[in-house]
Design a protein around this motif. Structure first.
Motif, PDB file in Angstrom:
ATOM      1  N   TRP A   1      13.178  47.632  11.761  1.00 25.93           N
ATOM      2  CA  TRP A   1      12.943  49.069  11.622  1.00 25.93           C
ATOM      3  C   TRP A   1      11.590  49.484  12.207  1.00 25.93           C
ATOM      4  O   TRP A   1      11.507  50.479  12.936  1.00 25.93           O
TER       5      TRP A   1
ATOM      6  N   LYS B   1      16.277  45.566  17.118  1.00 27.37           N
ATOM      7  CA  LYS B   1      14.925  45.354  16.607  1.00 27.37           C
ATOM      8  C   LYS B   1      14.904  45.665  15.117  1.00 27.37           C
ATOM      9  O   LYS B   1      15.832  46.293  14.593  1.00 27.37           O
TER      10      LYS B   1
ATOM     11  N   THR C   1      23.147  51.679  13.171  1.00 29.62           N
ATOM     12  CA  THR C   1      21.847  51.901  13.813  1.00 29.62           C
ATOM     13  C   THR C   1      20.824  52.311  12.767  1.00 29.62           C
ATOM     14  O   THR C   1      21.183  52.766  11.661  1.00 29.62           O
ATOM     15  N   TRP C   2      19.536  52.131  13.105  1.00 27.39           N
ATOM     16  CA  TRP C   2      18.480  52.594  12.215  1.00 27.39           C
ATOM     17  C   TRP C   2      18.367  54.120  12.291  1.00 27.39           C
ATOM     18  O   TRP C   2      18.623  54.732  13.326  1.00 27.39           O
TER      19      TRP C   2
ATOM     20  N   THR D   1      17.527  43.194  12.144  1.00 29.19           N
ATOM     21  CA  THR D   1      17.491  43.666  13.533  1.00 29.19           C
ATOM     22  C   THR D   1      18.824  44.313  13.872  1.00 29.19           C
ATOM     23  O   THR D   1      19.877  43.667  13.843  1.00 29.19           O
TER      24      THR D   1
ATOM     25  N   LEU E   1      12.428  58.029  15.418  1.00 33.84           N
ATOM     26  CA  LEU E   1      13.796  57.640  15.073  1.00 33.84           C
ATOM     27  C   LEU E   1      14.655  58.857  14.723  1.00 33.84           C
ATOM     28  O   LEU E   1      14.145  59.879  14.233  1.00 33.84           O
TER      29      LEU E   1
ATOM     30  N   SER F   1      19.182  52.721  22.341  1.00 33.40           N
ATOM     31  CA  SER F   1      18.823  51.410  22.880  1.00 33.40           C
ATOM     32  C   SER F   1      20.006  50.830  23.640  1.00 33.40           C
ATOM     33  O   SER F   1      21.166  51.134  23.365  1.00 33.40           O
TER      34      SER F   1
ATOM     35  N   SER G   1      11.604  49.243  16.058  1.00 41.33           N
ATOM     36  CA  SER G   1      12.454  50.303  16.601  1.00 41.33           C
ATOM     37  C   SER G   1      11.699  51.635  16.628  1.00 41.33           C
ATOM     38  O   SER G   1      11.750  52.381  17.613  1.00 41.33           O
TER      39      SER G   1
ATOM     40  N   TRP H   1      18.963  50.946  17.714  1.00 41.34           N
ATOM     41  CA  TRP H   1      18.253  52.127  17.229  1.00 41.34           C
ATOM     42  C   TRP H   1      18.486  53.308  18.188  1.00 41.34           C
ATOM     43  O   TRP H   1      18.858  53.135  19.348  1.00 41.34           O
TER      44      TRP H   1
ATOM     45  N   ASP I   1       9.109  51.697  19.395  1.00 41.70           N
ATOM     46  CA  ASP I   1       9.702  51.969  20.707  1.00 41.70           C
ATOM     47  C   ASP I   1       9.904  53.468  20.912  1.00 41.70           C
ATOM     48  O   ASP I   1       9.639  54.012  21.998  1.00 41.70           O
TER      49      ASP I   1
END
Length: 261
Positions: A166, A164, A199-200, A254, A180, A158, A169, A257, A172
């Motif tokens: 989880w 965002k 990050t996620w 948030t 992910l 991103s 994300s 990701w 997306d």
């Protein structure tokens, strides 16, 4: 016959008439005078009739001349109209010929464009086949523009400043046809750390508390948790990556990701 001779004749007749007696006048006078009067009346009538005929002919000729002028004027107008129509016909014919030329030229241009389109289309199909071949090859994977290649995988990060929760994300990533990131090796963890410190990742125990599953449905075998994690403090069901280690966190947080192909 001159006027003088007529007058003398009338005088002689008058003298003769006077010499005749009353009885003879009564017997012959009216009969002698009648032809003379009738001839004069006939002459006057003929003269008037002649004048009438002459005037009639003159009037008729004048009317005929007027009609002739009107016909000539009408004829000239018709000739002018025919000339204008002929000129317009020539102009329309020239325009039609020009339109035929333009139509032929446009047809040729369209055919040329169709040939170019077919050539470009064939080239695009070849490129698609090459891309598919390269993408399916384990030796050389081609990534989309803006993505990062690492160990024959493609990663999308991103943009800086974007964050965002989880679920959003992951949505997306799914819209991009991927999911992910799932870092399962130390080498991959180091790679992710070079992109984002936090990050996620595609790991959660949302379905069953304490059972951590990757987004592809596989169960976690070896984890890289921080010391004391996961501790589920406050119903923490989503995994985040922090400085090379994992941590369970609230899914509503948030953070940036990374998607993995």
């Amino acid at each position: 016959m001159s006027v003088a001779m007529i007058n003398k004749s009338e005088e002689a007749e008058g003298d003769t008439w006077n010499e005749i007696g009353t009885e003879e006048r009564f017997k012959y006078g009216w009969r002698s005078q009648c032809p003379v009067w009738w001839i004069r009346a006939a002459a006057v009538c003929l003269g008037l009739l002649l004048l009438i005929v002459i005037f009639g002919l003159v009037a008729h000729n004048a009317s005929a001349i007027g009609q002739q002028d009107s016909l000539l004027d009408h004829l000239m107008k018709c000739e002018k109209l025919i000339h204008n129509l002929t000129t317009d016909n020539y102009a329309l014919r020239d325009e039609l010929n020009q339109m035929k030329v333009n139509s032929s030229r446009l047809t040729k241009e369209m055919e040329e464009l169709q040939r170019e389109y077919k050539t470009v289309r064939r080239s695009a199909l070849v490129n698609d086949e090459e891309y598919t071949t390269l993408n399916s090859s384990s030796a050389c994977k081609v990534c989309q523009r803006g993505w990062i290649k690492f160990n024959n995988k493609c990663y999308y990060a991103s943009e800086k400043g974007q964050a965002k929760n989880w679920e959003d994300s992951r949505k997306d990533c799914l819209k991009r046809g991927v999911d992910l990131v799932m870092p399962t090796t130390k080498e991959e963890l180091d790679f992710v750390a070079r992109i984002y410190e936090k990050t996620w990742i595609g790991l959660s125990d949302k379905k069953h508390e304490g059972t951590w599953l990757w987004v592809d449905g596989s169960r976690l075998v070896t984890g890289f948790w921080q010391t004391g994690e996961p501790n589920n403090a406050g119903d923490e069901d989503c995994a985040e990556f922090i400085n090379g280690k994992w941590n369970d966190a609230l899914c509503s947080l948030t953070v940036p990701w990374i998607c993995e192909d």
